[in-house]
Design a protein around this motif. Structure first.
Motif, PDB file in Angstrom:
ATOM      1  N   UNK A   1      84.069  38.826  54.569  1.00 27.29           N
ATOM      2  CA  UNK A   1      82.971  38.515  54.675  1.00 27.29           C
ATOM      3  C   UNK A   1      82.010  37.882  53.141  1.00 27.29           C
ATOM      4  N   UNK A   2      83.432  38.422  51.606  1.00 30.94           N
ATOM      5  CA  UNK A   2      83.347  37.241  50.867  1.00 30.94           C
ATOM      6  C   UNK A   2      85.132  37.462  49.992  1.00 30.94           C
ATOM      7  N   UNK A   3      84.704  36.698  48.639  1.00 32.50           N
ATOM      8  CA  UNK A   3      86.800  35.793  48.869  1.00 32.50           C
ATOM      9  C   UNK A   3      86.843  37.949  48.439  1.00 32.50           C
ATOM     10  N   UNK A   4      86.241  38.550  48.183  1.00 27.90           N
ATOM     11  CA  UNK A   4      87.285  39.446  47.593  1.00 27.90           C
ATOM     12  C   UNK A   4      87.870  40.011  48.373  1.00 27.90           C
ATOM     13  N   UNK A   5      86.598  40.526  49.542  1.00 35.21           N
ATOM     14  CA  UNK A   5      87.367  40.724  50.643  1.00 35.21           C
ATOM     15  C   UNK A   5      88.611  40.198  51.368  1.00 35.21           C
ATOM     16  N   UNK A   6      88.473  39.153  51.306  1.00 35.80           N
ATOM     17  CA  UNK A   6      89.985  38.003  51.773  1.00 35.80           C
ATOM     18  C   UNK A   6      91.049  38.232  50.702  1.00 35.80           C
TER      19      UNK A   6
ATOM     20  N   UNK B   1      89.328  36.330  59.893  1.00 33.47           N
ATOM     21  CA  UNK B   1      87.979  35.584  60.511  1.00 33.47           C
ATOM     22  C   UNK B   1      86.599  36.454  59.171  1.00 33.47           C
ATOM     23  N   UNK B   2      86.047  34.973  58.826  1.00 34.77           N
ATOM     24  CA  UNK B   2      85.643  34.285  56.903  1.00 34.77           C
ATOM     25  C   UNK B   2      83.888  34.531  57.682  1.00 34.77           C
ATOM     26  N   UNK B   3      83.440  35.664  57.234  1.00 38.81           N
ATOM     27  CA  UNK B   3      81.990  35.566  57.567  1.00 38.81           C
ATOM     28  C   UNK B   3      81.858  35.405  56.329  1.00 38.81           C
ATOM     29  N   UNK B   4      79.932  35.706  56.530  1.00 36.57           N
ATOM     30  CA  UNK B   4      79.092  35.736  55.132  1.00 36.57           C
ATOM     31  C   UNK B   4      78.058  34.598  55.467  1.00 36.57           C
ATOM     32  N   UNK B   5      76.467  35.079  55.159  1.00 32.92           N
ATOM     33  CA  UNK B   5      75.286  33.749  55.046  1.00 32.92           C
ATOM     34  C   UNK B   5      75.423  33.224  53.504  1.00 32.92           C
TER      35      UNK B   5
ATOM     36  N   UNK C   1      89.690  31.997  61.509  1.00 30.90           N
ATOM     37  CA  UNK C   1      88.423  31.532  61.548  1.00 30.90           C
ATOM     38  C   UNK C   1      87.221  31.767  60.773  1.00 30.90           C
ATOM     39  N   UNK C   2      86.487  30.414  60.802  1.00 34.15           N
ATOM     40  CA  UNK C   2      85.253  30.504  60.058  1.00 34.15           C
ATOM     41  C   UNK C   2      83.663  31.001  60.329  1.00 34.15           C
ATOM     42  N   UNK C   3      83.486  31.474  60.438  1.00 35.28           N
ATOM     43  CA  UNK C   3      82.406  31.732  60.464  1.00 35.28           C
ATOM     44  C   UNK C   3      81.208  31.360  60.199  1.00 35.28           C
ATOM     45  N   UNK C   4      79.980  29.851  60.718  1.00 35.11           N
ATOM     46  CA  UNK C   4      80.063  29.440  60.234  1.00 35.11           C
ATOM     47  C   UNK C   4      78.012  29.305  59.919  1.00 35.11           C
ATOM     48  N   UNK C   5      77.539  29.959  59.340  1.00 32.57           N
ATOM     49  CA  UNK C   5      76.121  30.701  59.091  1.00 32.57           C
ATOM     50  C   UNK C   5      74.930  29.723  58.452  1.00 32.57           C
ATOM     51  N   UNK C   6      75.134  28.918  58.536  1.00 36.65           N
ATOM     52  CA  UNK C   6      74.045  27.991  58.097  1.00 36.65           C
ATOM     53  C   UNK C   6      74.123  26.824  57.244  1.00 36.65           C
TER      54      UNK C   6
ATOM     55  N   UNK D   1      65.687  36.740  60.660  1.00 33.26           N
ATOM     56  CA  UNK D   1      67.348  36.600  59.753  1.00 33.26           C
ATOM     57  C   UNK D   1      67.611  36.019  58.682  1.00 33.26           C
ATOM     58  N   UNK D   2      68.350  36.715  57.521  1.00 32.02           N
ATOM     59  CA  UNK D   2      68.807  35.914  56.770  1.00 32.02           C
ATOM     60  C   UNK D   2      70.961  35.178  57.824  1.00 32.02           C
ATOM     61  N   UNK D   3      70.071  35.995  58.478  1.00 30.29           N
ATOM     62  CA  UNK D   3      71.698  35.609  58.891  1.00 30.29           C
ATOM     63  C   UNK D   3      71.891  35.199  60.001  1.00 30.29           C
ATOM     64  N   UNK D   4      72.405  33.361  60.278  1.00 26.66           N
ATOM     65  CA  UNK D   4      72.943  32.752  61.560  1.00 26.66           C
ATOM     66  C   UNK D   4      72.078  31.899  61.439  1.00 26.66           C
ATOM     67  N   UNK D   5      72.441  31.241  62.744  1.00 22.20           N
ATOM     68  CA  UNK D   5      71.642  29.756  63.656  1.00 22.20           C
ATOM     69  C   UNK D   5      70.279  30.592  64.050  1.00 22.20           C
ATOM     70  N   UNK D   6      69.594  30.239  64.648  1.00 18.68           N
ATOM     71  CA  UNK D   6      68.374  30.555  65.270  1.00 18.68           C
ATOM     72  C   UNK D   6      68.334  30.635  66.270  1.00 18.68           C
ATOM     73  N   UNK D   7      67.927  31.516  68.093  1.00 21.71           N
ATOM     74  CA  UNK D   7      68.412  30.106  68.819  1.00 21.71           C
ATOM     75  C   UNK D   7      67.122  29.976  69.496  1.00 21.71           C
TER      76      UNK D   7
END
Ligand SMILES: *Cc1c(COP(=O)(O)O)cnc(C)c1O
Length: 444
Positions: free
Chosen positions: A105-110, A124-128, A145-150, A195-201
């Motif tokens: 979820x960060x460049x460091x973890x990657x 799989x790249x996460x991160x808000x 995969x890039x997990x797009x958050x916003x 939530x600061x994460x993701x797109x609301x449904x």
């Protein structure tokens, strides 16, 4: 990470019992000799602590590998280890060898994943709040995969992709906040999606993001949706509920992939269950079918804690024992909130035991505290130990393999403990102990 339900005041950690430490809280290869001494991976833990000093994280390598294998058996190609639970180069190598993908979820973890030889396609790249630099690095490495958050991230990706070279469009998932709050023993639907994460449904943001990524000429290829409803979840129906909430939007899209994120719960103390990866996967699979996903959809999951937590114990040395008659007995050890901030952050419970008398009953109620200049520096409130513990003894807390080392700090300039992988009768240090000189290494 969504806080533990314990922290949210939803459940009290059960009080530790006076009996011996329940054996199931120890790593898979743990053995207790006739003299009560604990070995992990065939290595005597008290001796190891004597050689390496304390505190020390002792991981059962076999345990880590078998949890990875369970994850792969349950989820196939969709099994991704959530690296934030515990990450270092040796763990990256191990996870890659066991065939798991990796959630970073960060460049460091990657960076650590790549240093450990995890193939970029398996990331799989996460991160808000991914930066331009993180996204550019992911694109040039070719993460799977890039997990797009916003929407801001969509803007960034659209700006970056034409410059990233290569003809194929990056494969993305959209992270959706399904409006489901995971509880330990129940689930509830939250009216709003705070939530600061993701797109609301419910707000329509998720639908709008889907439309944008699928619009003609899009720079991105939408492969699936992702939901992550929290951490330390014991009630598997919570995952089913999230899929139910997502179905109306997701099923008609006919996307090839669907990820339920991580969060499978782990027992830390006596009486807490540990649901299996297999049960988790079959519950999710049945829920996906019931909610209308086709048989062929590739389901993914991202266990972190469930892979790493129960693989390790932390050994400390007792330095001071302070009995406050009628109040409590403080047993102070040479670590604390710097190597395990979970009790402070979440009010999490742990067990305590004596690895030289692992199967002894534990009638002595104590509070295990660290050496930091904070009254809140508590590792175990109301823990139990055998009688006769004295200064110099090695005490241990089990189930410290996740969110301990990875959340460790050098608060009070206490150097971070080493990490040891034990297996087949020998132990290897995979992260050495931090030194006082390391504490000065960044000062200019
Ligand atoms: C934290 C996190 C995980 C892992 O959670 P665990 O509770 O350790 O299984 C998985 N996926 C995402 C997106 C996360 O943020």
């Amino acid at each position: 990470m969504i806080p533990d339900p314990v922290a949210a005041g939803q459940v009290e950690p059960p009080l530790a019992g006076e009996g011996p430490l329940p054996a199931h809280l120890l790593p898979d290869t743990a053995e207790v000799g006739p003299d009560g001494r604990l070995s992990i991976g065939g290595v005597d833990v008290v001796e190891l602590a004597g050689e390496l000093g304390t505190p020390v994280f002792v991981y059962d390598e076999t345990h880590l590998r078998s949890r990875c294998r369970e994850a792969v058996a349950a989820w196939g190609e969709g099994a991704a280890y959530a690296s934030k639970a515990f990450w270092c180069r040796a763990m990256a190598r191990l996870v890659a060898e066991e065939g798991m993908s990796v959630d970073v979820s960060t460049g460091g973890e990657m960076h650590i994943a790549l240093a450990g030889g995890v193939p970029p396609r398996r990331l799989v790249l996460h991160g808000n709040n991914k930066s331009d630099a993180e996204l550019a690095a992911a694109l040039s490495a070719g993460v799977g995969r890039i997990v797009v958050d916003s929407f801001d991230e969509l803007d960034r990706l659209e700006r970056l992709v034409p410059h990233a070279g290569g003809g194929t469009r990056p494969a993305v998932w959209l992270r959706v906040t399904p409006g489901v709050e995971a509880h330990t023993h129940e689930y509830v639907r939250t009216g709003q999606e705070d939530s600061k994460f993701g797109f609301g449904l419910a707000s329509g943001a998720a639908g709008a993001a889907v439309a944008r990524v699928r619009s003609p000429g899009s720079a991105l290829e939408l492969c699936g949706l992702h939901v992550h409803i929290g951490s330390q979840i014991f009630a598997l129906e919570s995952f089913a509920h999230a899929l139910g909430a997502l179905a109306e939007l997701a099923v008609p899209l006919d996307l090839p992939e669907l990820s339920v994120g991580g969060g499978l719960g782990v027992g830390y103390v006596e009486g807490e269950p540990t649901p299996s990866m297999a049960d988790w996967a079959s519950t999710v699979r049945a829920a996906a079918r019931a909610a209308g996903w086709p048989e062929g959809v590739r389901l993914s999951a991202e266990p972190g804690r469930a892979v790493a937590a129960a693989a390790a114990v932390t050994c400390y040395s007792v330095g001071t024992i302070k009995d406050l008659p009628g109040i409590r007995t403080y047993v102070s050890v040479d670590g604390g909130m710097s190597d395990n901030p979970r009790p402070v952050l979440y009010g999490s419970g742990y067990e305590t035991f004596l690895p030289r008398a692992t199967d002894a009953s534990r009638p002595w109620r104590i509070t295990l505290v660290g050496k930091h200049c904070e009254s809140g520096d508590v590792l175990v409130r109301d823990g139990q130990l055998p009688e006769g513990v004295s200064v110099g003894d090695v005490v241990a807390t089990p189930v410290t393999g996740a969110y301990g080392h990875s959340m460790a700090s050098t608060y009070n300039k206490v150097p971070r403990p080493p990490v040891v992988f034990s297996s087949g009768g020998s132990a290897r240090t995979v992260v050495r102990r931090e030194t006082y000189d390391d504490l000065l290494a960044l000062d200019t």
